[in-house]
Design a protein around this motif. Structure first.
Motif, PDB file in Angstrom:
ATOM      1  N   THR A 149      -9.778 -12.974 -32.323  1.00 29.53           N
ATOM      2  CA  THR A 149      -9.561 -11.885 -31.415  1.00 29.53           C
ATOM      3  C   THR A 149      -8.952 -12.500 -30.017  1.00 29.53           C
ATOM      4  N   THR A 150      -8.597 -11.684 -29.101  1.00 27.64           N
ATOM      5  CA  THR A 150      -7.962 -11.996 -27.926  1.00 27.64           C
ATOM      6  C   THR A 150      -8.737 -13.075 -27.080  1.00 27.64           C
ATOM      7  N   VAL A 151      -9.981 -12.496 -27.070  1.00 30.56           N
ATOM      8  CA  VAL A 151     -11.053 -13.405 -25.886  1.00 30.56           C
ATOM      9  C   VAL A 151     -12.039 -13.914 -26.854  1.00 30.56           C
ATOM     10  N   PHE A 156     -14.769 -20.175 -18.804  1.00 30.38           N
ATOM     11  CA  PHE A 156     -13.655 -19.304 -19.260  1.00 30.38           C
ATOM     12  C   PHE A 156     -13.173 -18.527 -18.205  1.00 30.38           C
ATOM     13  N   PRO A 157     -12.813 -18.956 -16.952  1.00 22.53           N
ATOM     14  CA  PRO A 157     -12.809 -18.037 -15.770  1.00 22.53           C
ATOM     15  C   PRO A 157     -11.648 -17.062 -16.020  1.00 22.53           C
ATOM     16  N   LYS A 158     -10.381 -17.344 -16.988  1.00 24.80           N
ATOM     17  CA  LYS A 158      -9.317 -16.437 -16.851  1.00 24.80           C
ATOM     18  C   LYS A 158      -9.338 -15.301 -18.099  1.00 24.80           C
ATOM     19  N   THR A 159     -10.759 -15.346 -18.454  1.00 24.30           N
ATOM     20  CA  THR A 159     -10.902 -14.176 -19.478  1.00 24.30           C
ATOM     21  C   THR A 159     -11.937 -13.333 -18.649  1.00 24.30           C
ATOM     22  N   SER A 198      -5.618 -24.010 -25.403  1.00 25.83           N
ATOM     23  CA  SER A 198      -5.369 -22.706 -24.716  1.00 25.83           C
ATOM     24  C   SER A 198      -6.263 -22.080 -23.992  1.00 25.83           C
ATOM     25  N   GLY A 199      -7.483 -22.748 -23.911  1.00 21.71           N
ATOM     26  CA  GLY A 199      -8.690 -22.232 -23.370  1.00 21.71           C
ATOM     27  C   GLY A 199      -9.479 -21.536 -24.366  1.00 21.71           C
TER      28      GLY A 199
END
Length: 412
Positions: free
Chosen positions: A314-316, A347-350, A402-403
């Motif tokens: 999944t994306t996140v 995971f700050p970007k999500t 990719s995080g």
């Protein structure tokens, strides 16, 4: 001079104290010594594998106090704590470090052959009462203070019958006929809240006052782990560089949570990796040690965690983030707010503008057929069902380039 064998240095499952590898616990040792000097019973608790058995054996030996060990797991199997205590006193014809004479063994065998040891929640004291008879035999051999260790309390903690029997025994030992034998109990196990349990059961308000509880025996810290590594590998005639020693200590603390048994297991595994590499170390060995350590003792944990991960890319992959963060929680119980804070850190970007759905994920992780978590009754708080799950998560999950949370694919 030949190098010692790995298994003689790192001994994670050795019941007797490995003197050369024992980690000093000054505060716990002091508290236990003081408690044992009192005319009361003593309680030691802490997570499995944290070194409770080595602690009490080391202290009792230093105090030169004679003791026998009665296993609550065996009491559960027999349905009687009394029978297990009696068996421990006459086990193989001896008490710990104190032998019986042939004449005394004949008397013991004749008495216990009558088969009159029975489980009973209240005791009528008379000349044939087996617990009193066993204590008198113990007292004839050892006139000084002596200890009956009740180990693995967790084996009977959920049994109302056996816990009631334990309560009766604690009270009986204040009876003059028993007190004359100069025997105290040392109760050892995983469960916390034992004293509160005794306070809550009917007619047992005073039992907790007869027990001295020492501080929880927790995991080892980084300095103690560093000492184990330096001492153990030093005995194996190997020395890490200061930088490697620091990195290894931090890594072992992270994956074992400081559990003394698990630290010994990991060091043993790493030592075997070194042995196979002709005692030449490189940092990549930690990856090999991780896999070997997981395979030998965490197969079930690995498979259970794998079942709970997102089953598609999944994306996140929020569920994977939640599981990753559960292993970074620094408190025993946590709620959705604690996990959300960790997700924002790792995971700050999500982070979405709306709700992350962490509460629903935690509920799902506690409601599955093979749950990862337990939920605290009537609350939104949870705790991990088994500390091995935390250790396994820390080894098998990582954040990739990719995080995202990625899984190490070990051969299990």
């Amino acid at each position: 001079m030949s190098r010692l064998s790995v298994e003689s240095v790192f001994t994670p499952r050795k019941s007797e104290v490995n003197e050369s590898m024992y980690v000093l616990r000054p505060q716990h040792e002091k508290m236990l010594k003081r408690a044992l000097r009192r005319n009361s019973h003593t309680l030691i608790f802490g997570e499995s594998g944290n070194g409770k058995s080595w602690l009490y054996k080391k202290v009792l030996d230093e105090l030169r106090t004679k003791y026998v060990v009665a296993n609550c797991a065996n009491a559960s199997r027999l349905g009687s704590i009394t029978e297990e205590i009696c068996n421990s006193i006459i086990k193989s014809g001896h008490v710990t470090k104190v032998g019986f004479s042939e004449e005394k063994m004949a008397e013991i065998s004749a008495y216990f052959a009558k088969g009159n040891i029975k489980s009973n929640n209240s005791y009528q004291v008379h000349h044939d009462e087996p617990l009193l008879k066993a204590f008198k035999i113990f007292d004839e051999i050892v006139s000084d203070k002596k200890i009956v260790v009740l180990d693995n309390l967790e084996s009977i903690f959920s049994s109302e019958c056996l816990m009631a029997e334990l309560a009766d025994i604690i009270i009986l030992l204040d009876d003059n006929r028993y007190a004359e034998c100069n025997v105290n109990l040392l109760i050892v196990g995983v469960p916390s809240g034992v004293l509160q349990y005794f306070r809550d059961i009917k007619n047992s308000e005073s039992i907790a006052n007869r027990i001295t509880e020492i501080a929880k025996v927790g995991g080892l810290d980084e300095i103690q782990i560093r000492d184990i590594i330096e001492t153990g590998f030093g005995l194996l005639d190997f020395k890490f560089s200061p930088l490697d020693l620091t990195a290894i200590s931090k890594h072992i603390l992270n994956v074992t949570l400081g559990s003394a048994q698990r630290v010994h297991e990991y060091c043993e595994t790493l030592a075997y990796e070194l042995e196979e590499s002709a005692w030449s170390y490189n940092p990549n060995m930690l990856q090999d040690a991780d896999q070997a350590w997981l395979v030998q003792g965490f197969r079930h944990s690995y498979q259970l965690i794998e079942l709970h991960l997102n089953n598609r890319d999944t994306t996140v992959a929020r569920r994977n983030q939640v599981i990753f963060c559960i292993a970074r929680v620094r408190v025993h119980q946590f709620d959705a707010n604690v996990i959300e804070t960790l997700i924002k850190e790792y995971f700050p970007k999500t982070i979405p503008e709306t709700h992350m759905g962490v509460g629903a994920i935690l509920r799902a992780l506690s409601n599955d057929k093979s749950p990862l978590l337990n939920r605290v009754d009537n609350s939104g708080f949870y705790y991990i069902r088994d500390s091995r799950y935390l250790m396994c998560i820390r080894v098998m999950l990582y954040i990739d380039a990719s995080g995202k949370v990625a899984k190490k694919n070990f051969t299990m």
